[in-house]
Motif scaffolding. Structure first.
Motif, mmCIF file in Angstrom:
data_model
loop_
_atom_site.group_PDB
_atom_site.id
_atom_site.type_symbol
_atom_site.label_atom_id
_atom_site.label_comp_id
_atom_site.label_asym_id
_atom_site.label_seq_id
_atom_site.Cartn_x
_atom_site.Cartn_y
_atom_site.Cartn_z
ATOM 1 N N SER A 160 0.997 -1.212 0.106
ATOM 2 C CA SER A 160 0.009 0.016 0.053
ATOM 3 C C SER A 160 0.837 1.189 0.155
ATOM 4 C CB SER A 160 -1.034 0.097 1.161
ATOM 5 O OG SER A 160 -2.008 -1.009 1.253
ATOM 6 N N SER A 161 2.220 1.272 0.742
ATOM 7 C CA SER A 161 2.964 2.189 1.004
ATOM 8 C C SER A 161 3.669 2.559 -0.322
ATOM 9 C CB SER A 161 3.883 2.069 1.879
ATOM 10 O OG SER A 161 3.275 2.211 3.201
ATOM 11 N N ALA A 162 3.870 1.488 -1.090
ATOM 12 C CA ALA A 162 4.563 1.425 -2.370
ATOM 13 C C ALA A 162 3.694 2.080 -3.713
ATOM 14 C CB ALA A 162 4.856 0.113 -2.783
ATOM 15 N N ALA A 201 4.256 -2.223 -7.791
ATOM 16 C CA ALA A 201 5.629 -2.518 -8.513
ATOM 17 C C ALA A 201 6.292 -1.411 -8.631
ATOM 18 C CB ALA A 201 5.423 -3.397 -9.464
ATOM 19 N N LEU A 202 5.961 -0.509 -9.507
ATOM 20 C CA LEU A 202 6.407 0.746 -9.863
ATOM 21 C C LEU A 202 6.921 1.557 -8.532
ATOM 22 C CD1 LEU A 202 4.384 2.488 -12.566
ATOM 23 C CD2 LEU A 202 6.592 2.192 -12.581
ATOM 24 N N GLY A 203 6.020 1.532 -7.595
ATOM 25 C CA GLY A 203 6.666 2.166 -6.412
ATOM 26 C C GLY A 203 7.589 1.543 -5.594
ATOM 27 N N ALA A 204 7.968 0.421 -5.752
ATOM 28 C CA ALA A 204 9.003 -0.420 -5.263
ATOM 29 C C ALA A 204 10.274 0.019 -6.088
ATOM 30 C CB ALA A 204 8.868 -1.887 -5.208
ATOM 31 N N ALA A 205 10.187 0.166 -7.546
ATOM 32 C CA ALA A 205 11.205 0.599 -8.460
ATOM 33 C C ALA A 205 11.661 2.022 -8.023
ATOM 34 C CB ALA A 205 10.635 0.517 -9.693
ATOM 35 N N ILE A 206 10.699 2.844 -7.637
ATOM 36 C CA ILE A 206 11.068 4.354 -7.410
ATOM 37 C C ILE A 206 11.739 4.336 -6.154
ATOM 38 C CG2 ILE A 206 9.628 6.356 -6.859
ATOM 39 C CD1 ILE A 206 7.657 5.396 -9.112
ATOM 40 N N ALA A 207 11.143 3.653 -5.275
ATOM 41 C CA ALA A 207 11.652 3.423 -3.698
ATOM 42 C C ALA A 207 13.399 3.404 -3.654
ATOM 43 C CB ALA A 207 11.182 2.342 -2.955
#
Length: 456
Positions: free
Chosen positions: A232-234, A424-430
């Motif tokens: 959810s945070s991602a 998945a995009l959020g994890a890549a951006i992190a």
């Protein structure tokens, strides 16, 4: 060879693997599912061994590819799940499912020791949800299976365990700790006193920022490995990084969660009573979140309506918003639906559909559900003046839902986004150093603006 970031996005049902290029465009994807196994009490749970084997096999295979050069990898997974490791790094228990019922005696003993329940809820931003609070999983394990608990050297949230499979380094990070775990005291910005009293801080590894990455030689290749992130945070991260003004993001699906990443205040008792909890941003700041069991309710109600009107189960997907129908039903509108997944003060004792066609009944259902959604958004906003509203997930392409929402929240600019890749995009951006600009959502998320319909 194309330089790419690899992401494992682990959902309850689908396990996904993605490769993204430097512009966050998906260049490869792979999906799988596993049958669940059961824990020692016969409750269904994740097959951790199969998951681990799949992670390794996929990654090793892609590393050998002549097409892609993996420079970084990160992990996004569902929350409220802990993996317990012994001195040798071996898994000690099954990955207990957060749907597993928790003995009421265990919950009562916890609140007798550390209560009252209301105070714990307000300080930790977590309602009393049994195993859905990962802190309660630890408490349950310690007090009902002491011999097993004694073997634990480290307890890792699932995203961090998957990172650990690749790095061998046990760590904790904010988004998993802050996701309705009952572990974190948002006023102290530290673990709650009860966590120290139970000595759980000794088995919870050191906390690092979610943006941390570890540079390692993996099978002879230098790779930046992330520490994992709660899904959810991602999903929220691309919005936080690319939008300058305050906004609410409503993530829709089985649950509809209105996320306010700009709330500076602690939750109140009223917030908790209205099904509000906190999530956490990657920097440790709270995200005020109002939950509504919207998708679940919608599915149950349209199934029943299809039977009532003798139409196909998929018929609801073809219904578009109709002005005349809407104005007809709201003239003398009273609630007619008895909810199945929650209760409201206004709902009747039983569903009473008095229309002679599906379209009218559907518009009535959606109006009732959207009014609950509006209330949920207002709860998340609190007294913050927030003008921007983003909708993602399953309801973002439901014409009736979107038209009604833009009508009832005319003071907000409503936009929908379409990205099945959200977490998945959020994890890549992190784990990326690149800055996102305001065009990012338009380019990557099919951003659409919606204007309220004209009132007759």
């Amino acid at each position: 060879m194309k330089k790419v970031t690899a992401i494992f996005d682990i959902g309850k049902t689908n396990k996904k693997f993605f490769l993204f290029d430097a512009d966050y465009q998906e260049v490869y994807r792979e999906y799988t599912t596993f049958d669940t196994i059961v824990d020692e009490d016969g409750h269904p749970t994740e097959d951790l061994k199969s998951l681990q084997d799949w992670l390794k096999n996929v990654f090793d295979r892609i590393l050998k590819s002549e097409k892609y050069n993996i420079t970084a990898i990160n992990f996004s997974t569902y929350g409220a799940s802990l993996v317990h490791l012994d001195e040798q790094g071996e898994v000690v228990t099954p990955l207990y499912n957060y749907t597993k019922p928790l003995d009421k005696k265990v919950i009562d003993s916890f609140f007798e020791k550390y209560g009252p329940e209301e105070k714990i809820a307000v300080t930790t931003g977590s309602s009393n949800d049994g195993m859905l609070n990962s802190g309660m999983q630890l408490y349950w394990l310690k007090h009902t299976k002491p011999a097993v608990f004694k073997k634990i050297k480290y307890s890792l949230h699932l995203p961090q365990y998957i990172s650990y499979i690749f790095t061998g380094i046990p760590i904790s990070e904010y988004t998993s700790i802050g996701c309705h775990s009952s572990l974190w005291d948002f006023s102290k910005k530290d673990y709650h006193d009860w966590v120290y009293a139970e000595e759980f801080h000794k088995i919870l590894p050191p906390i690092v920022s979610t943006e941390t990455s570890i540079n390692l030689n993996y099978n002879g290749k230098r790779i930046k490995i992330g520490v994992g992130i709660h899904d959810s945070s991602a999903a929220l991260l691309p919005y936080v990084r690319s939008i300058k003004k305050k906004f609410i993001l409503v993530s829709t699906g089985t649950w509809s969660i209105a996320l306010n990443p700009f709330s500076e205040k602690l939750l109140t008792k009223e917030d908790i009573d209205k099904n509000c909890i906190n999530y956490m941003r990657i920097n440790g700041k709270p995200v005020k979140s109002a939950r509504l069991f919207l998708g679940n309710e919608y599915t149950l109600q349209v199934k029943e309506m299809a039977e009532f009107f003798g139409v196909s189960e998929d018929y609801h997907k073809s219904v578009k918003f109709n002005n005349d129908t809407y104005f007809e039903i709201v003239k003398d509108m009273d609630p007619i639906f008895k909810w199945k997944g929650f209760t409201t003060k206004q709902m009747p004792k039983k569903t009473n559909i008095h229309y002679d066609n599906f379209e009218h009944a559907y518009h009535h259902l959606m109006t009732e559900l959207v009014l609950l959604q509006v209330e949920s958004i207002k709860i998340a906003a609190g007294d913050e003046p927030i003008e921007k509203l983003y909708i993602d997930g399953g309801f973002s392409d439901n014409d009736v839902y979107i038209k009604l929402l833009s009508h009832y929240l005319r003071n907000m600019e409503l936009r929908t986004t379409d990205s099945s890749l959200g977490s998945a995009l959020g994890a890549a951006i992190a784990i990326s150093d690149s800055k996102l600009n305001s065009k990012f959502l338009k380019k990557n998320y099919s951003l659409k603006k919606h204007v309220p319909f004209i009132i007759k």
